[in-house]
Enzyme design. Structure first.
Site, mmCIF file in Angstrom:
data_model
loop_
_atom_site.group_PDB
_atom_site.id
_atom_site.type_symbol
_atom_site.label_atom_id
_atom_site.label_comp_id
_atom_site.label_asym_id
_atom_site.label_seq_id
_atom_site.Cartn_x
_atom_site.Cartn_y
_atom_site.Cartn_z
ATOM 1 N N HIS A 67 0.836 -1.210 0.000
ATOM 2 C CA HIS A 67 0.000 0.000 0.000
ATOM 3 C C HIS A 67 0.866 1.254 0.000
ATOM 4 O O HIS A 67 1.921 1.308 0.636
ATOM 5 C CB HIS A 67 -0.983 0.010 1.173
ATOM 6 N N ASP A 183 6.262 2.276 6.540
ATOM 7 C CA ASP A 183 4.989 1.558 6.424
ATOM 8 C C ASP A 183 4.119 2.386 5.480
ATOM 9 O O ASP A 183 3.499 3.348 5.905
ATOM 10 C CB ASP A 183 4.354 1.426 7.808
ATOM 11 N N GLU A 217 -5.216 1.188 2.696
ATOM 12 C CA GLU A 217 -4.890 0.190 3.721
ATOM 13 C C GLU A 217 -4.961 0.787 5.114
ATOM 14 O O GLU A 217 -5.446 0.140 6.043
ATOM 15 C CB GLU A 217 -3.498 -0.390 3.457
ATOM 16 N N GLU A 218 -4.483 2.016 5.275
ATOM 17 C CA GLU A 218 -4.464 2.629 6.605
ATOM 18 C C GLU A 218 -5.876 2.920 7.118
ATOM 19 O O GLU A 218 -6.059 3.192 8.302
ATOM 20 C CB GLU A 218 -3.630 3.904 6.600
ATOM 21 N N ASP A 238 4.101 -5.803 3.395
ATOM 22 C CA ASP A 238 3.901 -4.660 4.276
ATOM 23 C C ASP A 238 5.086 -4.625 5.227
ATOM 24 O O ASP A 238 6.071 -5.340 5.026
ATOM 25 C CB ASP A 238 2.564 -4.809 5.019
ATOM 26 N N HIS A 318 4.301 3.438 12.869
ATOM 27 C CA HIS A 318 3.378 4.569 13.007
ATOM 28 C C HIS A 318 4.001 5.725 13.777
ATOM 29 O O HIS A 318 3.287 6.599 14.273
ATOM 30 C CB HIS A 318 2.046 4.143 13.619
#
Length: 344
Positions: A67, A183, A217-218, A238, A318
């Site tokens: 993603h 990410d 995706e998030e 990922d 994150h």
């Protein structure tokens, strides 16, 4: 190998340099299409957003997916004092205060600013250590001479405009990669490296290989559409998790055998492990305690596929993340071995 590492570095810099918070991904989609078309492939953009391309091959259809959307927020409203109230999408409040941002308007203007606590000066605020809430007591301070809502709206800034964090990419001379949004742009770089290998080397592919780059995706629904209906195997690429009670490091590729969505397909994970061993890829297998991928989303919405999940080890997910060029290379090397390894 040296050329492959150089390509990974260049793609990382390019991808991370493109703002793509969830809901604002057109620029990165166009970039991906241009890169893939330049390799001789025929990418298409999905109606929902995202990019799909077939790399070639015959046999059971395999889809590799990553993603390109990242964490983000939007302007909730323009405040009377010219500051911007925030509507958080998925930022982590504990590590965005004081970060530089770009506010992207519908009129194509982009304005820099900073995430701050309201009334941030400790010599003025009687409670500077109050709990932070992005939706309530934090704001964007624009780097413009604005004193009112009218001043800000004259720039074209309004509710709903995306707010993108500065990623602060740095690649050290020891090969460590520090940045936001590894990410999942580290995995996208690995997939582009794989596509380049297919384009340059013309290997015999024993599966039809599709590649899908999703852009939601998030938000939890990236893998809900866009996968070819005849797909048999689905491997999400990922970030691999690095942390307590896990064995993966930033220099390895992680093979996830289970996350909070449940176990991944044993046949697929077994093939991934065999391919890694045969190719001498530095890998680890792990169970991720707080994770779900586009592959698990696809299974949840009803795709009849065998699914797996791999990715370069990433620490501080994150947040201000860290991986290593070796981890991205090992992810590419495992994907290459998987394509060369035949059916699961």
């Amino acid at each position: 190998m040296e050329q492959t590492y150089a390509y990974i570095r260049s793609q990382l810099a390019a991808l991370i340099g493109i703002d793509s918070p969830s809901g604002y991904t057109g620029e990165v989609e166009r970039y991906l299409c241009a890169q893939l078309a330049g390799m001789g492939f025929s990418p298409v953009r999905l109606v929902k957003g995202g990019v799909r391309v077939t790399l070639g091959g015959q046999g059971q259809p395999l889809t590799l997916m990553a993603h390109a959307d990242t964490l983000g927020a939007v302007v909730r409203r323009v405040k009377p004092n010219g500051r911007l109230a925030i509507s958080n999408i998925n930022w982590n409040v504990f590590n965005v205060e004081g970060e530089n941002v770009r506010v992207i308007t519908r009129s194509d203007g982009v304005y820099e600013g900073t995430v701050q606590l309201c009334n941030a000066s400790v010599h003025v605020n009687p409670d500077p250590y109050q709990a932070r809430d992005l939706n309530k007591n934090m704001e964007i301070v624009l780097d413009r001479d604005v004193r009112s809502a009218e001043d800000v709206k004259a720039l074209g800034i309004d509710a709903g405009d995306p707010i993108a964090l500065d990623p602060r990419l740095r690649i050290t001379d020891t090969g460590y990669v520090k940045s936001r949004f590894l990410d999942d742009k580290a995995a996208v770089a690995a997939l582009l490296t794989l596509a380049k290998w297919v384009s340059d080397s013309r290997p015999v592919l024993t599966n039809r290989v599709d590649m899908l780059i999703t852009v939601f995706e998030e938000l939890g629904h990236g893998g809900a559409c866009g996968i070819a209906e005849d797909t048999v195997e689905l491997v999400a690429v990922d970030m691999g998790c690095v942390g307590e009670d896990l064995s993966c490091t930033e220099r390895q590729v992680s093979i996830c055998v289970k996350d909070n969505s449940g176990p991944y397909n044993r046949q697929v994970t077994g093939k991934l492990i065999r391919c890694a061993r045969r190719a001498g890829v530095d890998y680890a297998t792990d169970v991720y305690p707080s994770y779900s991928s586009d592959a698990s989303t696809a299974v949840r919405v009803g795709y009849d596929v065998r699914h797996g999940l791999i990715g370069p080890g990433v620490y501080a997910s994150h947040g201000y993340e860290r991986t290593h060029l070796d981890g991205i290379y090992n992810t590419f090397a495992l994907l290459r071995a998987y394509l060369e390894g035949g059916e699961a």
